[in-house]
Design a protein around this motif. Structure first.
Motif, mmCIF file in Angstrom:
data_model
loop_
_atom_site.group_PDB
_atom_site.id
_atom_site.type_symbol
_atom_site.label_atom_id
_atom_site.label_comp_id
_atom_site.label_asym_id
_atom_site.label_seq_id
_atom_site.Cartn_x
_atom_site.Cartn_y
_atom_site.Cartn_z
ATOM 1 N N VAL A 162 38.797 0.349 -26.868
ATOM 2 C CA VAL A 162 37.652 1.246 -27.077
ATOM 3 C C VAL A 162 37.851 2.465 -26.191
ATOM 4 O O VAL A 162 37.957 2.342 -24.970
ATOM 5 C CB VAL A 162 36.312 0.559 -26.714
ATOM 6 C CG1 VAL A 162 35.153 1.508 -26.937
ATOM 7 C CG2 VAL A 162 36.127 -0.719 -27.517
ATOM 8 N N VAL A 197 37.388 2.537 -31.956
ATOM 9 C CA VAL A 197 37.451 1.102 -31.695
ATOM 10 C C VAL A 197 38.638 0.564 -32.484
ATOM 11 O O VAL A 197 38.624 0.564 -33.711
ATOM 12 C CB VAL A 197 36.150 0.388 -32.135
ATOM 13 C CG1 VAL A 197 36.219 -1.093 -31.856
ATOM 14 C CG2 VAL A 197 34.945 1.014 -31.450
ATOM 15 N N ASP A 242 40.042 -2.565 -31.964
ATOM 16 C CA ASP A 242 40.042 -4.021 -32.014
ATOM 17 C C ASP A 242 39.043 -4.470 -33.090
ATOM 18 O O ASP A 242 37.848 -4.172 -32.992
ATOM 19 C CB ASP A 242 39.636 -4.586 -30.650
ATOM 20 C CG ASP A 242 39.633 -6.097 -30.598
ATOM 21 O OD1 ASP A 242 39.563 -6.743 -31.656
ATOM 22 O OD2 ASP A 242 39.717 -6.638 -29.482
ATOM 23 N N VAL A 245 35.841 -6.246 -31.839
ATOM 24 C CA VAL A 245 34.892 -5.345 -31.170
ATOM 25 C C VAL A 245 34.190 -4.468 -32.205
ATOM 26 O O VAL A 245 32.974 -4.235 -32.118
ATOM 27 C CB VAL A 245 35.614 -4.485 -30.108
ATOM 28 C CG1 VAL A 245 34.661 -3.485 -29.483
ATOM 29 C CG2 VAL A 245 36.230 -5.369 -29.034
ATOM 30 N N GLN A 247 31.537 -6.524 -33.937
ATOM 31 C CA GLN A 247 30.396 -6.723 -33.052
ATOM 32 C C GLN A 247 29.538 -5.461 -32.977
ATOM 33 O O GLN A 247 28.310 -5.526 -33.076
ATOM 34 C CB GLN A 247 30.876 -7.105 -31.656
ATOM 35 C CG GLN A 247 29.748 -7.285 -30.664
ATOM 36 C CD GLN A 247 30.242 -7.513 -29.245
ATOM 37 O OE1 GLN A 247 31.443 -7.547 -28.998
ATOM 38 N NE2 GLN A 247 29.326 -7.633 -28.328
#
Length: 150
Positions: free
Chosen positions: A48, A61, A63, A66, A69
């Motif tokens: 991030v 972002v 990932d 992540v 989420q």
């Protein structure tokens, strides 16, 4: 992450590459090599990080967990979808997915017209067409000799 995305005007700064005045990181991430620049920055700054595109702060972002989420935790308001729409379509007309007019009667009428194109049956049919075209392309490339890897 959700707090930062919703309160980006408070100037919380995530790690990220230093950009040029006015242009930010747009020059560094231009053209067909954009994905390579984003990958390099994620290796340097983590999954991030923040970049600037023409003076607008953007959170990247890299990932998937992540990103999932963050998208689950962010409230789904008109402001959220308008922000996504501006990032994806800065000069174009709003899209069917992120349109800020998504509650209008016009949007509902257009959505009803195109809904069939996204049905399960239509998606399966389109996949079969795409699969046959991909196989045909692979055969043509393979027939060109051993220098082509398929």
């Amino acid at each position: 992450l959700s707090y930062f995305l919703l309160n980006h005007r408070k100037r919380i700064r995530l790690p990220g590459p230093r950009g040029w005045p006015i242009f930010g990181n747009a020059i560094q991430a231009k053209g067909s090599k954009r994905h390579q620049a984003l990958l390099k920055w994620s290796e340097t700054f983590g999954p991030v990080y923040q970049i600037s595109l023409y003076g607008k702060p953007c959170v990247v972002v890299s990932d998937p967990a992540v990103a999932k989420q963050a998208l689950e935790e962010l409230p789904k308001s008109r402001k959220f979808y308008r922000m996504i729409d501006e990032m994806l379509h800065p000069k174009a007309l709003p899209s069917m997915v992120t349109s800020p007019l998504s509650s209008s009667a016009h949007w509902r009428a257009v959505r009803k017209c195109v809904l069939h194109a996204f049905s399960r049956a239509e998606t399966i049919e389109d996949f079969e067409v795409a699969k046959s075209k991909a196989l045909l392309l692979a055969e043509r490339l393979a027939s060109r000799g051993s220098g082509v890897v398929v």
